[in-house]
Design a protein around this motif. Structure first.
Motif, PDB file in Angstrom:
ATOM      1  N   VAL A 116       0.843  -1.187   0.000  1.00 29.92           N
ATOM      2  CA  VAL A 116       0.000   0.000   0.000  1.00 29.92           C
ATOM      3  C   VAL A 116       0.885   1.247   0.000  1.00 29.92           C
ATOM      4  CG1 VAL A 116      -1.682   1.327   1.341  1.00 29.92           C
ATOM      5  CG2 VAL A 116      -1.934  -1.152   1.122  1.00 29.92           C
ATOM      6  N   VAL A 117       0.611   2.160  -0.902  1.00 28.06           N
ATOM      7  CA  VAL A 117       1.345   3.423  -0.978  1.00 28.06           C
ATOM      8  C   VAL A 117       0.382   4.538  -0.596  1.00 28.06           C
ATOM      9  CG1 VAL A 117       2.621   5.024  -2.451  1.00 28.06           C
ATOM     10  CG2 VAL A 117       2.874   2.551  -2.778  1.00 28.06           C
ATOM     11  N   PRO A 118       0.510   5.090   0.602  1.00 24.20           N
ATOM     12  CA  PRO A 118      -0.426   6.130   1.032  1.00 24.20           C
ATOM     13  C   PRO A 118      -0.164   7.452   0.333  1.00 24.20           C
ATOM     14  CG  PRO A 118       1.271   5.805   2.685  1.00 24.20           C
ATOM     15  CD  PRO A 118       1.507   4.756   1.624  1.00 24.20           C
ATOM     16  N   ASP A 119      -1.198   8.290   0.303  1.00 23.38           N
ATOM     17  CA  ASP A 119      -1.018   9.651  -0.210  1.00 23.38           C
ATOM     18  C   ASP A 119      -0.250  10.495   0.797  1.00 23.38           C
ATOM     19  OD1 ASP A 119      -2.566   9.301  -2.647  1.00 23.38           O
ATOM     20  OD2 ASP A 119      -4.320   9.234  -1.342  1.00 23.38           O
ATOM     21  N   LEU A 120      -0.597  10.310   2.078  1.00 31.51           N
ATOM     22  CA  LEU A 120       0.104  10.978   3.167  1.00 31.51           C
ATOM     23  C   LEU A 120       0.454   9.937   4.214  1.00 31.51           C
ATOM     24  CD1 LEU A 120      -2.132  14.157   3.826  1.00 31.51           C
ATOM     25  CD2 LEU A 120      -0.134  13.992   2.320  1.00 31.51           C
ATOM     26  N   ILE A 121       1.561  10.122   4.894  1.00 31.16           N
ATOM     27  CA  ILE A 121       1.969   9.229   5.976  1.00 31.16           C
ATOM     28  C   ILE A 121       2.395  10.088   7.155  1.00 31.16           C
ATOM     29  CG2 ILE A 121       4.318   9.003   5.069  1.00 31.16           C
ATOM     30  CD1 ILE A 121       4.256   6.069   6.023  1.00 31.16           C
ATOM     31  N   THR A 122       1.865   9.769   8.334  1.00 29.04           N
ATOM     32  CA  THR A 122       2.239  10.505   9.539  1.00 29.04           C
ATOM     33  C   THR A 122       3.207   9.676  10.361  1.00 29.04           C
ATOM     34  OG1 THR A 122       0.331   9.672  10.800  1.00 29.04           O
ATOM     35  CG2 THR A 122       0.057  11.756   9.616  1.00 29.04           C
ATOM     36  N   THR A 123       4.240  10.331  10.880  1.00 27.84           N
ATOM     37  CA  THR A 123       5.269   9.648  11.662  1.00 27.84           C
ATOM     38  C   THR A 123       5.609  10.470  12.896  1.00 27.84           C
ATOM     39  OG1 THR A 123       6.982  10.666  10.265  1.00 27.84           O
ATOM     40  CG2 THR A 123       6.294   8.426   9.709  1.00 27.84           C
ATOM     41  N   ALA A 124       6.088   9.788  13.915  1.00 28.25           N
ATOM     42  CA  ALA A 124       6.574  10.420  15.152  1.00 28.25           C
ATOM     43  C   ALA A 124       7.317   9.333  15.923  1.00 28.25           C
ATOM     44  CB  ALA A 124       5.425  11.036  15.954  1.00 28.25           C
ATOM     45  N   LYS A 125       7.074   9.198  17.213  1.00 23.21           N
ATOM     46  CA  LYS A 125       7.629   8.155  18.074  1.00 23.21           C
ATOM     47  C   LYS A 125       9.052   7.760  17.687  1.00 23.21           C
ATOM     48  CE  LYS A 125       3.288   6.295  19.912  1.00 23.21           C
ATOM     49  NZ  LYS A 125       3.452   6.743  21.310  1.00 23.21           N
ATOM     50  N   GLY A 126       9.239   6.697  16.911  1.00 21.53           N
ATOM     51  CA  GLY A 126      10.568   6.171  16.636  1.00 21.53           C
ATOM     52  C   GLY A 126      11.444   7.021  15.743  1.00 21.53           C
ATOM     53  N   ILE A 127      10.951   8.144  15.276  1.00 17.55           N
ATOM     54  CA  ILE A 127      11.677   8.922  14.271  1.00 17.55           C
ATOM     55  C   ILE A 127      12.978   9.531  14.789  1.00 17.55           C
ATOM     56  CG2 ILE A 127      10.449  11.082  14.746  1.00 17.55           C
ATOM     57  CD1 ILE A 127      10.430  11.695  11.778  1.00 17.55           C
ATOM     58  N   ALA A 128      13.068   9.862  16.090  1.00 15.08           N
ATOM     59  CA  ALA A 128      14.194  10.688  16.543  1.00 15.08           C
ATOM     60  C   ALA A 128      14.855  10.179  17.817  1.00 15.08           C
ATOM     61  CB  ALA A 128      13.733  12.137  16.728  1.00 15.08           C
ATOM     62  N   GLY A 129      14.741   8.896  18.100  1.00 15.58           N
ATOM     63  CA  GLY A 129      15.469   8.323  19.226  1.00 15.58           C
ATOM     64  C   GLY A 129      15.082   8.869  20.581  1.00 15.58           C
ATOM     65  N   GLY A 130      13.878   9.417  20.708  1.00 20.61           N
ATOM     66  CA  GLY A 130      13.410   9.929  21.984  1.00 20.61           C
ATOM     67  C   GLY A 130      13.240  11.427  22.034  1.00 20.61           C
ATOM     68  N   LEU A 131      13.694  12.134  21.032  1.00 20.76           N
ATOM     69  CA  LEU A 131      13.498  13.580  20.976  1.00 20.76           C
ATOM     70  C   LEU A 131      12.171  13.888  20.284  1.00 20.76           C
ATOM     71  CD1 LEU A 131      17.134  14.595  20.072  1.00 20.76           C
ATOM     72  CD2 LEU A 131      15.989  14.844  22.270  1.00 20.76           C
TER      73      LEU A 131
END
Length: 440
Positions: free
Chosen positions: A275-290
C-alpha cells in the motif's frame, strides 16, 4: 549500561521521595505505568534512581527503537546543541530540517515526488494531515476506524475510538468525523479468513451511504492499530480501502506513528501489502526519543496549503532533527528491520509455547517488534479478560520486566522492546513473562 536485573523491582526511598514531590506538583491527570523514576536507560535496560533495573519491553511506547541513549543520536544532538538550540524554521531555516525531509522522501513508500512538514508530536502530525487533505480536496469529512487511536488533541480525540481514558469528559469534539468497521480478524463474526473482504465492503458501503464519497477529504488508518490492541487488519482490507480512496479522490492517510521506522520489520507497516499512502504521519521512533513528528506525502497534495498555513514555533526543532538523522543512521547501519524480524521470530515462538499451556492467551499477533497477546476468559467465547492483563503486567513489573497493556477492552499485553535489545535479554524478559503466567 548495567547488567540485566537479578532481583525484584521495588520502589525504593528515592523514588518514594520523588513520587511525593510529583504528587504535590504534577497534575493528577498525568498517569504513569510504574511509580519508579528513571536515572538512566539504554540497551534494553531501565535503571531507576534507587538502582533497580528493569528489562524494557515498552521503549517509551515505541519511541526508543534505537535504544534510549543511542550513540549516533547523542553525538548528533550534542553537536547541534553546541551550535544553536532554536531559531524557528519559519523565521530562519536550517539544514537539519531539510535533511530530515530528504530522508523521509527516500524512506517512505512510493517513488513519486514527496514533500514533508515537521511538527512536535503524533497528534500534531495527524491534525495537520487532516488540514492538508481538506485544503487539497476542498472537502470536510474524515473517515476513521473502529479501535483506532490518533491522539489527544480535540480533533484527534474525535478520530480516536476508545472513550476511557482518552475522550471521557473532554467533549464536545470536532465535527465531520465518521467511524467505520475494521477487519479485526480474531473477533470477526464469520472468521478471520473472511474479515478482509467483508469488513472492507461494509466500511465502503457505510461511507457511500452515510457520508458520501464525494464529501470525504481523508481516510485515516493505522496499518497496525496500536492502542486498539495491535490489530493487524486482515489481508486485503488495507488495499481495498486504499483503492476506494484513490478511485474517489480521497486522500488516504497511513498513521504510522507507532508502527513506523523498522518497528514491524519494514520501514513502514503499510509496505506489507504494497500500500502506498497519499500521506503518511510519523513520530515516536523517528528521533530516538526527541520530540519530532512529520507529515510526508505526494508533493502536489502537500503543496496545496497556502504559504504559512503549516508550521509551529518548535516544529522541526534543530536538536530533534539531529536526533532523527542519528536514529535513521543507526537503523540503517544496524539493519534494525532485520533485528525486528528476529525479535518477532523469538517472541512468537516463545509465546506460542505459552499459549499451549495457558488458554487465557486467546490470540498472538503483530509483526516485527510490535507483538501482542490478547487475553480471554474462555477461548471459545473470547470474552475479554482485562483482569488477567492487569495481573500479568503487575507481576512482570514486580520481577523486573516493564510491559504495557492496551486494547479497546483493556485485555491486551503489548510488547515493544528496543530493536537493539540483545537476544539473551529478550529471552530473560520472556522467562519473567512465563513465570507470571504460572502465578496467575
Amino acid at each position: 549500561m548495567p547488567e540485566p536485573p537479578d532481583a525484584r523491582c521495588r520502589r525504593g526511598p528515592k523514588s518514594q521521595e520523588l513520587q511525593a514531590r510529583r504528587t504535590a506538583t504534577v497534575a493528577g491527570g498525568v498517569g504513569s505505568v510504574l511509580p519508579v523514576f528513571t536515572a538512566r536507560a539504554g540497551g534494553g535496560i531501565i535503571e531507576d534512581v534507587d538502582g533497580n533495573r528493569l528489562i524494557d519491553f515498552g521503549s517509551g511506547i515505541a519511541v526508543t527503537s534505537v535504544g534510549a541513549s543511542a550513540e549516533a543520536v547523542v553525538r548528533r544532538a550534542s553537536a547541534q546543541l553546541a551550535d544553536f538550540t532554536h531559531t524557528c524554521f519559519m523565521v530562519t531555516p536550517y539544514e537539519g530540517y531539510v535533511e530530515v525531509c530528504e530522508a523521509l522522501a527516500e524512506l517512505t513508500p512510493g517513488d513519486h515526488a514527496k514533500k514533508s512538514a515537521l511538527f512536535n508530536s503524533g497528534a500534531e502530525a495527524v491534525e495537520n494531515a487532516v488540514k492538508v487533505a481538506r485544503s487539497y480536496t476542498g472537502r470536510q469529512a474524515v473517515v476513521v476506524f473502529d479501535h483506532g487511536y490518533h491522539g489527544r488533541t480535540n480533533l484527534t480525540m474525535a478520530l480516536t475510538a476508545k472513550n476511557m481514558p482518552y475522550k471521557h469528559g473532554f467533549g464536545p469534539f470536532a465535527p465531520e468525523v465518521y467511524r467505520v468497521p475494521v477487519a479485526y480478524g480474531y473477533r470477526w463474526p464469520t472468521g478471520a479468513e473472511n474479515a478482509g473482504a467483508e469488513a472492507s465492503a461494509q466500511a465502503i458501503d457505510m461511507i457511500r451511504k452515510q457520508v458520501g464519497a464525494e464529501n470525504v477529504a481523508a481516510i485515516i488508518i493505522e496499518p497496525v492499530l496500536g492502542e486498539g490492541g495491535f490489530i493487524e487488519p486482515a489481508k486485503g482490507f488495507l488495499p481495498a480501502i486504499a483503492d476506494f480512496a484513490r478511485d474517489n479522490g480521497i486522500v488516504f492517510v497511513a498513521d504510522e506513528i507507532q508502527s513506523g521506522f523498522c518497528r514491524t520489520g519494514q520501514w513502514f507497516a503499510c509496505e506489507d501489502e504494497g500500500v502506498v499512502p497519499d500521506l503518511i504521519t510519523t513520530a515516536k521512533g523517528i528521533a530516538g526519543g526527541l520530540p519530532l513528528a512529520a507529515v510526508t506525502g505526494r508533493a502536489e497534495i502537500m503543496d496545496a496549503v497556502h504559504s504559512g498555513g503549516l508550521g509551529g514555533t518548535y516544529g522541526g526543532n534543530p536538536v530533534a532533527c539531529a536526533g532523527a538523522l542519528g536514529a535513521i543512521e543507526t537503523m540503517k547501519e544496524l539493519d534494525l528491520n532485520g533485528r525486528a524480524r528476529r525479535i518477532e521470530e523469538v517472541m512468537k515462538g516463545r509465546l506460542a509455547t505459552m499459549q499451549e499451556k495457558y488458554p487465557v492467551i486467546g490470540d498472538i499477533r503483530g509483526r516485527g517488534a510490535m507483538v501482542a497477546i490478547e487475553l480471554v476468559k474462555d477461548p471459545a467465547s473470547k470474552e475479554p479478560n482485562p483482569e488477567a492483563a492487569g495481573a500479568l503486567a503487575k507481576a512482570c513489573h514486580a520481577e523486573g520486566l516493564l510491559v504495557l497493556t492496551c486494547g479497546t477492552y483493556g485485555n491486551v499485553l503489548r510488547f515493544l522492546p528496543p530493536l537493539v535489545i540483545g537476544e539473551d535479554l529478550l529471552n530473560e524478559g520472556l522467562d519473567i513473562l512465563e513465570q507470571a503466567f504460572a502465578g496467575i
